[in-house]
Design an enzyme around this catalytic site. Structure first.
Site, mmCIF file in Angstrom:
data_model
loop_
_atom_site.group_PDB
_atom_site.id
_atom_site.type_symbol
_atom_site.label_atom_id
_atom_site.label_comp_id
_atom_site.label_asym_id
_atom_site.label_seq_id
_atom_site.Cartn_x
_atom_site.Cartn_y
_atom_site.Cartn_z
ATOM 1 N N CYS A 92 1.117 -0.949 -0.144
ATOM 2 C CA CYS A 92 -0.347 0.294 0.054
ATOM 3 C C CYS A 92 1.112 1.106 -0.003
ATOM 4 O O CYS A 92 0.100 2.724 -0.245
ATOM 5 C CB CYS A 92 -0.737 -0.236 1.583
ATOM 6 S SG CYS A 92 -2.312 -1.412 0.626
ATOM 7 N N HIS A 135 -2.587 6.575 5.004
ATOM 8 C CA HIS A 135 -3.280 5.268 4.548
ATOM 9 C C HIS A 135 -4.776 4.552 5.250
ATOM 10 O O HIS A 135 -4.759 4.029 6.236
ATOM 11 C CB HIS A 135 -2.605 4.236 4.440
ATOM 12 C CG HIS A 135 -3.073 2.749 3.410
ATOM 13 N ND1 HIS A 135 -3.481 2.800 2.534
ATOM 14 C CD2 HIS A 135 -3.802 0.841 3.640
ATOM 15 C CE1 HIS A 135 -3.964 1.372 1.778
ATOM 16 N NE2 HIS A 135 -3.843 0.941 2.523
ATOM 17 N N ASN A 156 -10.613 -0.061 1.207
ATOM 18 C CA ASN A 156 -8.718 0.376 0.829
ATOM 19 C C ASN A 156 -8.764 0.132 -0.297
ATOM 20 O O ASN A 156 -8.858 -0.980 -1.049
ATOM 21 C CB ASN A 156 -8.370 -0.577 1.271
ATOM 22 C CG ASN A 156 -6.613 -1.296 1.692
ATOM 23 O OD1 ASN A 156 -6.561 -0.068 0.927
ATOM 24 N ND2 ASN A 156 -6.056 -1.716 2.454
HETATM 25 N N1 ACO Z 1 -17.898 -10.792 8.364
HETATM 26 C C1 ACO Z 1 -18.239 -10.805 9.358
HETATM 27 N N2 ACO Z 1 -17.255 -11.241 10.336
HETATM 28 C C2 ACO Z 1 -15.589 -11.505 9.485
HETATM 29 C C3 ACO Z 1 -15.757 -10.656 8.612
HETATM 30 C C4 ACO Z 1 -16.856 -9.984 7.990
HETATM 31 N N3 ACO Z 1 -16.728 -9.727 6.373
HETATM 32 N N4 ACO Z 1 -14.689 -10.854 8.596
HETATM 33 C C5 ACO Z 1 -14.363 -11.480 9.730
HETATM 34 N N5 ACO Z 1 -15.326 -11.971 10.308
HETATM 35 C C6 ACO Z 1 -15.029 -12.925 11.682
HETATM 36 C C7 ACO Z 1 -14.290 -13.491 11.906
HETATM 37 O O1 ACO Z 1 -13.737 -14.697 11.026
HETATM 38 C C8 ACO Z 1 -13.794 -13.843 13.397
HETATM 39 O O2 ACO Z 1 -15.101 -15.252 13.848
HETATM 40 P P1 ACO Z 1 -14.641 -15.597 14.945
HETATM 41 O O3 ACO Z 1 -14.137 -15.220 16.288
HETATM 42 O O4 ACO Z 1 -15.735 -16.376 15.145
HETATM 43 O O5 ACO Z 1 -13.361 -16.571 14.223
HETATM 44 C C9 ACO Z 1 -14.649 -12.951 13.960
HETATM 45 O O6 ACO Z 1 -15.041 -12.166 12.761
HETATM 46 C C10 ACO Z 1 -13.197 -11.376 14.273
HETATM 47 O O7 ACO Z 1 -11.778 -11.787 13.612
HETATM 48 P P2 ACO Z 1 -11.124 -11.083 13.962
HETATM 49 O O8 ACO Z 1 -9.702 -11.172 12.474
HETATM 50 O O9 ACO Z 1 -10.381 -11.285 15.065
HETATM 51 O O10 ACO Z 1 -12.018 -9.422 13.499
HETATM 52 P P3 ACO Z 1 -10.826 -7.881 13.796
HETATM 53 O O11 ACO Z 1 -11.366 -6.955 15.000
HETATM 54 O O12 ACO Z 1 -9.178 -7.829 13.018
HETATM 55 O O13 ACO Z 1 -11.002 -6.946 12.063
HETATM 56 C C11 ACO Z 1 -9.490 -6.528 10.044
HETATM 57 C C12 ACO Z 1 -11.086 -8.056 11.423
HETATM 58 C C13 ACO Z 1 -10.793 -5.775 10.042
HETATM 59 C C14 ACO Z 1 -9.103 -7.546 8.902
HETATM 60 C C15 ACO Z 1 -8.742 -6.327 11.237
HETATM 61 O O14 ACO Z 1 -7.952 -6.711 11.419
HETATM 62 C C16 ACO Z 1 -8.396 -5.515 10.774
HETATM 63 O O15 ACO Z 1 -8.893 -4.382 9.673
HETATM 64 N N6 ACO Z 1 -6.530 -5.750 10.011
HETATM 65 C C17 ACO Z 1 -5.673 -5.265 9.201
HETATM 66 C C18 ACO Z 1 -6.377 -4.730 7.651
HETATM 67 C C19 ACO Z 1 -5.286 -3.785 6.667
HETATM 68 O O16 ACO Z 1 -5.040 -2.829 6.992
HETATM 69 N N7 ACO Z 1 -5.511 -4.388 5.698
HETATM 70 C C20 ACO Z 1 -4.351 -3.961 4.458
HETATM 71 C C21 ACO Z 1 -3.429 -3.865 4.581
HETATM 72 S S1 ACO Z 1 -2.486 -2.386 3.125
HETATM 73 C C22 ACO Z 1 -1.964 -3.434 1.619
HETATM 74 O O17 ACO Z 1 -1.340 -3.484 2.213
HETATM 75 C C23 ACO Z 1 -2.953 -4.606 0.879
#
Ligand code: ACO
Length: 326
Positions: free
Chosen positions: A112, A251, A281
């Site tokens: 990113c 970002h 994103n």
């Molecule tokens: N809808 C419903 N539930 C979901 C979804 C969804 N879309 N996605 C995941 N869950 C569930 C998971 O399965 C998990 O369920 P479980 O507890 O039964 O196992 C629960 O929600 C919690 O999941 P977590 O991964 O712990 O959720 P978290 O609060 O960490 O949020 C997220 C997830 C939004 C992906 C967060 O971790 C995040 O934003 N991380 C950074 C991602 C990012 O910035 N990526 C891009 C980087 S930039 C690049 O280079 C592309």
């Protein structure tokens, strides 16, 4: 010699995909997506649009803003993680599309922070005296790299492009740059197949490894740490106190990452540019798109200090402190 942005433009595709649309194809809810990421909708490119098509529109807008013709451009750098194809570079395709016959062209892949890395690289070409005008584009049709059966990634991303023309400026411009990479964390965010490590095969199709794989929590932790660490570093280098920052343009990966970064730095949310709610994103395109938002809204004023910071696959991070001068 000071270098800055002399032209700015962006483009997001017209197709809006809401959380309600995603509820129909994935086991997810509007409430989950909003509360965990801050996203309410995002833009998807049309089927006939690839990254270079989005880049072209943004680049033409930036050239018009700079009052320059395509022939004035000496170098094109496209920061992207979703090139039209593995090769040739999207920058070469863009060169032909906009008719920049005098420009050298290459892509820069740095997750990113691709646009932040590319602006840093482009500036060096100008400061060394090799080139006068450099077109730097962050462009992505990143949604094509996402698995529409993986709710952990598919809901987060959107497509778009932001373009900047860099040249020498009399006042202000880029005050300092900071880049960082930690390859020991590479496994947290990957698109495993389609390269030389794992070429296409039946196995690749079966395991869907031609789509992005992400450990969301690990990426989250890295991002929150980097956003404040690298921001402080770039400000220290330029001798700019945090209180002098007028705009914080991070970002756009997750609203919670943005809020915790701003809080850690002590930057009030009024100074923070947020587009994630509407665009999701858009990877390397997110910062130039966000910058163009405050520019076209007439909020960006001469002399404003703008702190831009990004983090992503690699893992990488990068930050720029700039004084806006047009
Ligand atoms: N809808 C419903 N539930 C979901 C979804 C969804 N879309 N996605 C995941 N869950 C569930 C998971 O399965 C998990 O369920 P479980 O507890 O039964 O196992 C629960 O929600 C919690 O999941 P977590 O991964 O712990 O959720 P978290 O609060 O960490 O949020 C997220 C997830 C939004 C992906 C967060 O971790 C995040 O934003 N991380 C950074 C991602 C990012 O910035 N990526 C891009 C980087 S930039 C690049 O280079 C592309």
């Amino acid at each position: 010699m000071m270098v800055g942005i002399v032209g700015l433009g962006s483009y997001v595709p017209e197709q809006v995909v809401t959380n309600a649309d995603l509820e129909k194809i994935l086991d997810t809810t509007d409430g989950w997506i909003k509360s965990r990421s801050g996203i309410t909708e995002r833009r998807f490119a049309r089927k006939d649009q690839a990254t270079s098509d989005l880049a072209q529109i943004a680049a033409e807008r930036a050239l018009e803003d700079a009052h320059l013709s395509p022939n004035d451009i000496d170098l094109i750098i496209v920061g992207t993680n979703s090139p039209d194809m593995l090769y040739p570079a999207t920058a070469c395709l863009l060169q032909e599309m906009i008719g920049a016959r005098n420009a050298a062209a290459f892509d820069l892949q740095a997750g990113c922070p691709g646009w932040v890395y590319a602006v840093t690289a482009g500036t060096q070409f100008i400061q060394s005296g090799m080139y006068k005008n450099v077109l730097v584009v962050g462009a992505e049709v990143i949604t094509r790299m996402m698995d529409n059966t993986d709710r952990g990634t598919y809901v987060l991303f959107g497509d778009g492009a932001g373009a900047t023309v860099l040249s020498t400026v009399e006042h202000g411009g880029f005050l300092s740059f900071e880049l960082f990479a930690d390859g020991s964390l590479a496994q947290y965010l990957t698109l495993p197949a389609g390269g030389s490590r794992k070429p296409f095969s039946k196995e690749v199709l079966k395991e869907r490894s031609y789509f992005t794989k992400m450990d969301g929590q690990a990426v989250f932790r890295f991002s929150v740490r980097e956003i404040s660490r690298i921001s402080k570093k770039v400000l220290d280098k330029a001798n700019v106190p945090l209180e002098s920052v007028d705009w914080f343009v991070p970002h756009q990966a997750n609203l919670r990452i943005i809020q915790s970064g701003a809080q850690e730095l002590g930057i009030p949310m009024e100074k923070v540019v947020v587009t994630i709610d509407k665009y999701g994103n858009s990877s390397a395109a997110s910062i130039p798109i966000a910058l163009d938002k405050i520019y076209t809204e007439g909020k960006l004023k001469n002399g404003d200090k703008v702190l831009m910071v990004s983090f992503g696959a690699g893992m990488t991070s990068g930050a720029i402190i700039m004084e806006w001068s047009r």
